[in-house]
Scaffold this motif. Structure first.
Motif, PDB file in Angstrom:
ATOM      1  N   VAL A 187       0.864  -1.178   0.000  1.00 45.92           N
ATOM      2  CA  VAL A 187       0.000   0.000   0.000  1.00 45.92           C
ATOM      3  C   VAL A 187       0.902   1.231   0.000  1.00 45.92           C
ATOM      4  O   VAL A 187       1.610   1.472   0.969  1.00 45.92           O
ATOM      5  CB  VAL A 187      -0.933   0.037   1.233  1.00 45.92           C
ATOM      6  N   SER A 188       0.877   1.947  -1.099  1.00 45.72           N
ATOM      7  CA  SER A 188       1.675   3.172  -1.159  1.00 45.72           C
ATOM      8  C   SER A 188       0.739   4.370  -1.246  1.00 45.72           C
ATOM      9  O   SER A 188      -0.434   4.242  -1.599  1.00 45.72           O
ATOM     10  CB  SER A 188       2.615   3.148  -2.362  1.00 45.72           C
ATOM     11  N   LYS A 189       1.274   5.538  -0.953  1.00 39.66           N
ATOM     12  CA  LYS A 189       0.475   6.761  -0.938  1.00 39.66           C
ATOM     13  C   LYS A 189      -0.075   7.098  -2.317  1.00 39.66           C
ATOM     14  O   LYS A 189      -1.126   7.715  -2.429  1.00 39.66           O
ATOM     15  CB  LYS A 189       1.321   7.925  -0.425  1.00 39.66           C
ATOM     16  N   SER A 190       0.626   6.700  -3.357  1.00 41.99           N
ATOM     17  CA  SER A 190       0.224   7.066  -4.717  1.00 41.99           C
ATOM     18  C   SER A 190      -0.605   5.994  -5.413  1.00 41.99           C
ATOM     19  O   SER A 190      -1.062   6.198  -6.530  1.00 41.99           O
ATOM     20  CB  SER A 190       1.474   7.360  -5.549  1.00 41.99           C
ATOM     21  N   GLU A 191      -0.820   4.875  -4.762  1.00 40.87           N
ATOM     22  CA  GLU A 191      -1.556   3.775  -5.374  1.00 40.87           C
ATOM     23  C   GLU A 191      -3.047   4.104  -5.502  1.00 40.87           C
ATOM     24  O   GLU A 191      -3.623   4.755  -4.634  1.00 40.87           O
ATOM     25  CB  GLU A 191      -1.367   2.514  -4.532  1.00 40.87           C
ATOM     26  N   LYS A 192      -3.660   3.633  -6.568  1.00 36.89           N
ATOM     27  CA  LYS A 192      -5.090   3.866  -6.797  1.00 36.89           C
ATOM     28  C   LYS A 192      -5.922   3.171  -5.715  1.00 36.89           C
ATOM     29  O   LYS A 192      -5.563   2.109  -5.222  1.00 36.89           O
ATOM     30  CB  LYS A 192      -5.507   3.330  -8.157  1.00 36.89           C
ATOM     31  N   GLU A 193      -7.047   3.803  -5.389  1.00 34.55           N
ATOM     32  CA  GLU A 193      -7.932   3.286  -4.350  1.00 34.55           C
ATOM     33  C   GLU A 193      -8.396   1.868  -4.659  1.00 34.55           C
ATOM     34  O   GLU A 193      -8.406   1.004  -3.774  1.00 34.55           O
ATOM     35  CB  GLU A 193      -9.130   4.217  -4.188  1.00 34.55           C
ATOM     36  N   SER A 194      -8.758   1.589  -5.889  1.00 37.86           N
ATOM     37  CA  SER A 194      -9.248   0.253  -6.246  1.00 37.86           C
ATOM     38  C   SER A 194      -8.158  -0.803  -6.054  1.00 37.86           C
ATOM     39  O   SER A 194      -8.445  -1.920  -5.611  1.00 37.86           O
ATOM     40  CB  SER A 194      -9.753   0.241  -7.689  1.00 37.86           C
ATOM     41  N   ALA A 195      -6.911  -0.467  -6.355  1.00 40.84           N
ATOM     42  CA  ALA A 195      -5.807  -1.418  -6.168  1.00 40.84           C
ATOM     43  C   ALA A 195      -5.552  -1.661  -4.687  1.00 40.84           C
ATOM     44  O   ALA A 195      -5.298  -2.801  -4.273  1.00 40.84           O
ATOM     45  CB  ALA A 195      -4.550  -0.899  -6.851  1.00 40.84           C
ATOM     46  N   VAL A 196      -5.616  -0.611  -3.877  1.00 41.60           N
ATOM     47  CA  VAL A 196      -5.419  -0.752  -2.437  1.00 41.60           C
ATOM     48  C   VAL A 196      -6.497  -1.658  -1.854  1.00 41.60           C
ATOM     49  O   VAL A 196      -6.197  -2.579  -1.083  1.00 41.60           O
ATOM     50  CB  VAL A 196      -5.424   0.626  -1.734  1.00 41.60           C
ATOM     51  N   ILE A 197      -7.745  -1.415  -2.209  1.00 43.52           N
ATOM     52  CA  ILE A 197      -8.855  -2.225  -1.698  1.00 43.52           C
ATOM     53  C   ILE A 197      -8.659  -3.685  -2.079  1.00 43.52           C
ATOM     54  O   ILE A 197      -8.785  -4.583  -1.239  1.00 43.52           O
ATOM     55  CB  ILE A 197     -10.212  -1.680  -2.196  1.00 43.52           C
ATOM     56  N   CYS A 198      -8.321  -3.934  -3.324  1.00 44.01           N
ATOM     57  CA  CYS A 198      -8.106  -5.307  -3.797  1.00 44.01           C
ATOM     58  C   CYS A 198      -6.958  -5.976  -3.040  1.00 44.01           C
ATOM     59  O   CYS A 198      -7.078  -7.121  -2.599  1.00 44.01           O
ATOM     60  CB  CYS A 198      -7.827  -5.290  -5.297  1.00 44.01           C
ATOM     61  N   ASN A 199      -5.835  -5.272  -2.865  1.00 43.63           N
ATOM     62  CA  ASN A 199      -4.678  -5.822  -2.153  1.00 43.63           C
ATOM     63  C   ASN A 199      -4.992  -6.118  -0.691  1.00 43.63           C
ATOM     64  O   ASN A 199      -4.565  -7.145  -0.148  1.00 43.63           O
ATOM     65  CB  ASN A 199      -3.487  -4.861  -2.231  1.00 43.63           C
ATOM     66  N   VAL A 200      -5.735  -5.239  -0.036  1.00 45.21           N
ATOM     67  CA  VAL A 200      -6.082  -5.434   1.373  1.00 45.21           C
ATOM     68  C   VAL A 200      -7.023  -6.628   1.529  1.00 45.21           C
ATOM     69  O   VAL A 200      -6.825  -7.467   2.419  1.00 45.21           O
ATOM     70  CB  VAL A 200      -6.696  -4.153   1.978  1.00 45.21           C
ATOM     71  N   LEU A 201      -8.025  -6.724   0.697  1.00 40.86           N
ATOM     72  CA  LEU A 201      -8.951  -7.859   0.766  1.00 40.86           C
ATOM     73  C   LEU A 201      -8.204  -9.178   0.564  1.00 40.86           C
ATOM     74  O   LEU A 201      -8.432 -10.149   1.289  1.00 40.86           O
ATOM     75  CB  LEU A 201     -10.063  -7.713  -0.280  1.00 40.86           C
ATOM     76  N   GLU A 202      -7.308  -9.178  -0.384  1.00 38.88           N
ATOM     77  CA  GLU A 202      -6.529 -10.389  -0.656  1.00 38.88           C
ATOM     78  C   GLU A 202      -5.604 -10.722   0.524  1.00 38.88           C
ATOM     79  O   GLU A 202      -5.498 -11.879   0.930  1.00 38.88           O
ATOM     80  CB  GLU A 202      -5.706 -10.189  -1.925  1.00 38.88           C
ATOM     81  N   ALA A 203      -4.948  -9.721   1.074  1.00 42.50           N
ATOM     82  CA  ALA A 203      -4.015  -9.948   2.180  1.00 42.50           C
ATOM     83  C   ALA A 203      -4.709 -10.535   3.409  1.00 42.50           C
ATOM     84  O   ALA A 203      -4.125 -11.352   4.125  1.00 42.50           O
ATOM     85  CB  ALA A 203      -3.319  -8.642   2.546  1.00 42.50           C
ATOM     86  N   PHE A 204      -5.949 -10.121   3.664  1.00 42.63           N
ATOM     87  CA  PHE A 204      -6.691 -10.608   4.828  1.00 42.63           C
ATOM     88  C   PHE A 204      -7.636 -11.760   4.474  1.00 42.63           C
ATOM     89  O   PHE A 204      -8.449 -12.165   5.297  1.00 42.63           O
ATOM     90  CB  PHE A 204      -7.478  -9.467   5.478  1.00 42.63           C
ATOM     91  N   ASN A 205      -7.545 -12.267   3.256  1.00 46.32           N
ATOM     92  CA  ASN A 205      -8.390 -13.377   2.783  1.00 46.32           C
ATOM     93  C   ASN A 205      -9.870 -13.065   2.928  1.00 46.32           C
ATOM     94  O   ASN A 205     -10.650 -13.876   3.429  1.00 46.32           O
ATOM     95  CB  ASN A 205      -8.054 -14.675   3.514  1.00 46.32           C
TER      96      ASN A 205
END
Length: 149
Positions: free
Chosen positions: A105-123
């Protein structure tokens, strides 16, 4: 003769037990020390605050909440009502540090990518109703991510 017998026994005990090097003397000892250390001592988290709440329908039984905060010391809490598995203290801190230390999760990352990465990380399922995430980085920068299905 008694002295000779005692010396022989002492030598045998040393040989049978083997010599142990001090931890950290050899790479294997250091590696073992790191592997035996709690995750909370080894992993570093790139955030000062990570507060996540994901809702799947109405009611508290359909939520997943995870919070990590670094102030004077690190704290974490996970309220997993989806699986009825709440965690606090060292257990929650270990789990959060494992996930967050590898979460891209970086400051410049798109919101949709952050949401997808977080959901995946927490299963977590991508079919959420509401997604809220607040992240604060060590430089004081803070960002809120909100998603709705």
């Amino acid at each position: 003769m008694n002295v000779c017998r005692m010396a022989s026994i002492a030598v045998l005990i040393v040989l049978l037990n083997g010599c142990q090097a001090a931890p950290g003397t050899y790479p294997e000892g250091r590696k073992a020390a790191i592997e035996d250390a709690p995750v909370s001592d080894v992993k570093s988290v790139p955030f000062d605050l990570f507060a996540l709440k994901v809702n799947y329908g109405d009611g508290k039984h359909n939520t997943f909440e995870a919070r990590y905060q670094k102030k004077e010391h690190e704290e974490a809490e996970i309220k997993d009502k989806l699986n009825d598995a709440d965690r606090e203290g060292e257990e929650a801190l270990n789990e959060m540090k494992m996930v967050l230390s590898e979460l891209p999760v970086s400051k410049s990352e798109k919101e949709s990518a952050v949401i997808c990465n977080v959901l995946e990380a927490f299963n977590l399922d991508k079919g959420y109703d509401r997604f809220q995430l607040r992240v604060t980085w060590p430089d004081g920068t803070s960002k809120v991510y909100i998603g709705k299905s």
